[in-house]
Enzyme design. Structure first.
Site, PDB file in Angstrom:
ATOM      1  N   THR A 154      -6.233 -39.634  51.911  1.00 18.58           N
ATOM      2  CA  THR A 154      -5.844 -38.293  51.940  1.00 18.58           C
ATOM      3  C   THR A 154      -5.584 -37.534  50.704  1.00 18.58           C
ATOM      4  OG1 THR A 154      -4.837 -38.970  53.983  1.00 18.58           O
ATOM      5  CG2 THR A 154      -4.026 -36.884  52.910  1.00 18.58           C
ATOM      6  N   SER A 184      -4.543 -37.673  62.971  1.00 13.73           N
ATOM      7  CA  SER A 184      -3.944 -38.314  61.713  1.00 13.73           C
ATOM      8  C   SER A 184      -2.610 -37.697  61.549  1.00 13.73           C
ATOM      9  CB  SER A 184      -4.899 -38.134  60.299  1.00 13.73           C
ATOM     10  OG  SER A 184      -4.839 -36.683  59.906  1.00 13.73           O
ATOM     11  N   ASP A 185      -1.854 -38.149  60.464  1.00  6.72           N
ATOM     12  CA  ASP A 185      -0.484 -37.686  60.056  1.00  6.72           C
ATOM     13  C   ASP A 185      -0.548 -36.345  59.454  1.00  6.72           C
ATOM     14  OD1 ASP A 185       0.226 -38.303  56.878  1.00  6.72           O
ATOM     15  OD2 ASP A 185      -1.419 -39.371  57.680  1.00  6.72           O
ATOM     16  N   THR A 203       0.144 -40.017  51.927  1.00  9.78           N
ATOM     17  CA  THR A 203      -1.148 -40.734  51.944  1.00  9.78           C
ATOM     18  C   THR A 203      -1.031 -42.068  52.562  1.00  9.78           C
ATOM     19  OG1 THR A 203      -3.234 -41.066  51.138  1.00  9.78           O
ATOM     20  CG2 THR A 203      -1.378 -41.430  49.766  1.00  9.78           C
ATOM     21  N   GLY A 204      -1.817 -42.783  53.280  1.00  6.44           N
ATOM     22  CA  GLY A 204      -1.908 -43.916  53.455  1.00  6.44           C
ATOM     23  C   GLY A 204      -2.514 -44.142  55.064  1.00  6.44           C
ATOM     24  N   GLY A 206      -2.282 -43.440  58.861  1.00  6.49           N
ATOM     25  CA  GLY A 206      -1.551 -42.327  59.388  1.00  6.49           C
ATOM     26  C   GLY A 206      -0.723 -42.709  60.487  1.00  6.49           C
TER      27      GLY A 206
END
Length: 280
Positions: A154, A184-185, A203-204, A206
């Protein structure tokens, strides 16, 4: 005036020293350009600009270079949030636009500010965003070989402007090979949140970020009087209970910059006009 941005995790698909150096140089360059832009623009305009530069760089999994989903299609998500108005706008699973973050920004003027799928794409077309394929050969090769990078990619930016106003923007090309329709988040308050006290981009993975409500938790804790560092520490301790994979960047109302990741190594750069900090 300060800025910090991230470009996902270094442990994506290519971990060579060449790629590491390229990302360090890219992030430093974009941080400097964004800081220069911040001199004459608001934090809100600047985070969109910075994220668009990240979307235009195929080193990152957002915009150009986005991951391909299990049905062979690229779907992207992006959001932007103004700390002053506490309004968020975003697009979820949008296809064939060059800069999803600009579509998200355009939506800020609407009553319906988060659109998904065909609705997001139709809105983009109606507002002058041309069709654009963000697929690059490397992503097609990875897709055809069914290589899954773990979904840690992200990009995002947080800025504070000369008036002390905060803003955040986040964009993603997905985790790759996901079920079509997966959310996604990045276009949620779990991955992208700001108010007048603090702004955070994540980021990572989600699903982990959403389960932990990571960005919203950090901002809420700072708003309630916790220091930025302690808010990160407590939130990342809670992330450990679900074995979560995430990184986050932030700036608070006092201009303090902070970042943390649960696993090595989130790629990031910050700049305050004098000093750079770049991931190592």
């Amino acid at each position: 005036m300060k800025i910090i941005l991230h470009g996902g995790f270094f442990s994506e698909s290519d971990q060579s020293n060449e790629v590491k150096t390229a990302k360090q140089n890219s992030l430093k360059n974009i941080a400097q350009k964004a800081f220069e832009y911040l001199q004459t623009h608001s934090a809100f305009d600047t985070v969109a600009y910075a994220v668009s530069l990240l979307e235009d760089d195929e080193l990152y999994n957002a915009g150009i270079g986005s991951q391909i989903q299990s049905d062979g299609v690229i779907r992207m998500s992006a959001a932007i949030m103004d700390g002053e108005t506490q309004k968020l706008s975003g697009v979820i699973n949008i296809q064939e636009v060059k800069n999803p973050v600009f579509v998200a920004k355009e939506l800020m003027k609407e009553d319906d500010r988060v659109l998904g799928g065909d609705g997001a794409k139709n809105y983009a077309g109606e507002h002058g965003f041309e069709n654009f394929s963000t697929e690059i050969p490397q992503r097609r090769k990875e897709y055809e070989a069914k290589l899954n990078n773990g979904g840690k990619g992200t990009v995002g930016c947080v800025a504070i402007d000369k008036n002390g106003k905060l803003a955040v923007a986040t964009s993603t090309g997905g985790k790759g090979f996901e079920i079509p329709g997966r959310i996604s988040d990045s276009a949620t308050v779990a991955g992208n949140y700001a108010n007048s006290f603090c702004a955070v981009s994540c980021t990572g993975v989600g699903e982990d970020i959403v389960s932990n409500a990571t960005a919203a938790k950090i901002v809420t804790r700072v708003t309630d009087g916790m220091s930025l560092e302690n808010a990160f520490t407590k939130t990342f301790e809670e992330l450990k209970t679900i074995d979560g994979f995430a990184g986050a960047i932030a700036i608070d109302k006092n201009g303090k910059i902070y970042h943390q990741d649960s696993h090595p190594t989130m790629v990031f750069a910050s700049f305050d006009g004098e000093n750079f900090e770049v991931f190592n």
